[in-house]
Design a protein around this motif. Structure first.
Motif, PDB file in Angstrom:
ATOM      1  N   LEU A   1       0.623  -1.065   0.173  1.00 53.52           N
ATOM      2  CA  LEU A   1      -0.017   0.365   0.138  1.00 53.52           C
ATOM      3  C   LEU A   1       0.420   1.142  -0.032  1.00 53.52           C
ATOM      4  N   TYR A   2       0.914   1.997  -0.913  1.00 53.07           N
ATOM      5  CA  TYR A   2       1.819   2.966  -0.764  1.00 53.07           C
ATOM      6  C   TYR A   2       0.254   4.330  -0.657  1.00 53.07           C
ATOM      7  N   GLN A   3       0.278   5.635   0.199  1.00 51.79           N
ATOM      8  CA  GLN A   3      -0.544   6.902   0.461  1.00 51.79           C
ATOM      9  C   GLN A   3       0.438   7.964   0.529  1.00 51.79           C
ATOM     10  N   ARG A   4      -0.107   8.528  -0.124  1.00 47.14           N
ATOM     11  CA  ARG A   4       0.410   9.620   0.158  1.00 47.14           C
ATOM     12  C   ARG A   4      -0.530  10.687   0.713  1.00 47.14           C
ATOM     13  N   ASN A   5      -0.214  12.209   2.051  1.00 44.51           N
ATOM     14  CA  ASN A   5      -1.322  12.161   2.406  1.00 44.51           C
ATOM     15  C   ASN A   5      -1.725  13.863   2.113  1.00 44.51           C
ATOM     16  N   TYR A   6      -2.870  14.761   2.124  1.00 50.33           N
ATOM     17  CA  TYR A   6      -2.324  16.023   2.207  1.00 50.33           C
ATOM     18  C   TYR A   6      -3.407  16.136   2.885  1.00 50.33           C
ATOM     19  N   SER A   7      -3.871  17.354   3.619  1.00 50.99           N
ATOM     20  CA  SER A   7      -4.680  17.716   3.927  1.00 50.99           C
ATOM     21  C   SER A   7      -5.219  19.692   3.930  1.00 50.99           C
ATOM     22  N   VAL A   8      -6.198  20.321   4.567  1.00 51.95           N
ATOM     23  CA  VAL A   8      -6.411  21.653   4.241  1.00 51.95           C
ATOM     24  C   VAL A   8      -7.494  21.442   5.123  1.00 51.95           C
ATOM     25  N   GLY A   9      -7.038  22.866   5.974  1.00 50.19           N
ATOM     26  CA  GLY A   9      -7.787  23.766   7.334  1.00 50.19           C
ATOM     27  C   GLY A   9      -7.502  24.827   7.399  1.00 50.19           C
ATOM     28  N   LEU A  10      -8.461  25.202   8.121  1.00 48.27           N
ATOM     29  CA  LEU A  10      -8.753  26.600   8.479  1.00 48.27           C
ATOM     30  C   LEU A  10      -8.303  26.869  10.305  1.00 48.27           C
ATOM     31  N   GLN A  11      -7.822  27.478  10.349  1.00 53.75           N
ATOM     32  CA  GLN A  11      -7.034  27.639  11.626  1.00 53.75           C
ATOM     33  C   GLN A  11      -7.151  29.199  12.027  1.00 53.75           C
ATOM     34  N   PHE A  12      -7.895  29.058  13.620  1.00 53.16           N
ATOM     35  CA  PHE A  12      -8.406  30.657  14.024  1.00 53.16           C
ATOM     36  C   PHE A  12      -7.885  30.741  15.283  1.00 53.16           C
ATOM     37  N   GLY A  13      -7.346  31.820  15.272  1.00 58.79           N
ATOM     38  CA  GLY A  13      -7.399  31.830  17.435  1.00 58.79           C
ATOM     39  C   GLY A  13      -7.090  33.387  17.851  1.00 58.79           C
ATOM     40  N   ILE A  14      -6.116  33.272  19.349  1.00 59.06           N
ATOM     41  CA  ILE A  14      -5.905  34.539  19.565  1.00 59.06           C
ATOM     42  C   ILE A  14      -4.023  34.924  19.572  1.00 59.06           C
ATOM     43  N   LYS A  15      -4.115  35.365  19.473  1.00 56.34           N
ATOM     44  CA  LYS A  15      -2.405  35.743  19.111  1.00 56.34           C
ATOM     45  C   LYS A  15      -1.948  36.929  19.997  1.00 56.34           C
ATOM     46  N   TYR A  16      -0.413  36.755  21.034  1.00 57.52           N
ATOM     47  CA  TYR A  16      -0.286  37.625  21.898  1.00 57.52           C
ATOM     48  C   TYR A  16       1.347  37.658  21.940  1.00 57.52           C
ATOM     49  N   THR A  17       1.609  38.747  21.241  1.00 59.04           N
ATOM     50  CA  THR A  17       3.182  39.443  21.545  1.00 59.04           C
ATOM     51  C   THR A  17       3.576  39.725  23.124  1.00 59.04           C
ATOM     52  N   PHE A  18       4.813  39.533  22.896  1.00 57.27           N
ATOM     53  CA  PHE A  18       5.533  39.700  23.901  1.00 57.27           C
ATOM     54  C   PHE A  18       6.199  40.841  23.990  1.00 57.27           C
TER      55      PHE A  18
END
Length: 132
Positions: free
Chosen positions: A115-132
């Protein structure tokens, strides 16, 4: 002429667990409170666990994935691409959303496995970012 055909049905899951190290290069451009970002890079993943059933090498049955004779590629390299935007709430905090694409050109299964399997994924990320 002799022909044989085996058919079997089995419902099962196969889960891989990887520990990843990501290296990304990106560009950000901001105007006012809005900022856009683009980044790409690679992720090197190391197999840390597997659970479930996998098709046997003779393709006639499902066997537990934790058997030692199944050839898994322990390190996997993935290509990453992210495009997103953010809105600054104040000097240190912002909310963001970004689309993320991952492509793994190498199969999780090693040579000698049918079995030969290549993977790909597409996603949506969201959140809060804090910069020091």
């Amino acid at each position: 002429i002799d022909t044989s055909f085996n058919k079997w049905n089995e419902k099962s899951q196969l889960r891989f667990r990887y520990v990843e190290i990501q290296l990304l290069i990106g560009y950000q451009y901001g105007k006012g409170k809005f900022e856009t970002e683009f980044s790409s890079g690679v992720a090197l993943g190391f197999l840390s666990g597997k659970k479930g059933n996998i098709i046997a090498t003779d393709l006639n049955a499902a066997i537990p994935a934790n058997q030692q004779n199944i050839p898994f590629n322990k390190p996997l390299l993935s290509l990453l691409l992210r495009i997103g935007c953010s809105y600054h709430l104040n000097e240190n905090m912002s909310i963001f959303t970004r689309s993320a694409f991952r492509y793994t050109p190498r199969s999780a299964f090693g040579t000698g496995y049918p079995l030969y399997q290549r993977n790909y994924s597409v996603g949506l990320q969201f959140g809060i970012k804090y910069t020091f």
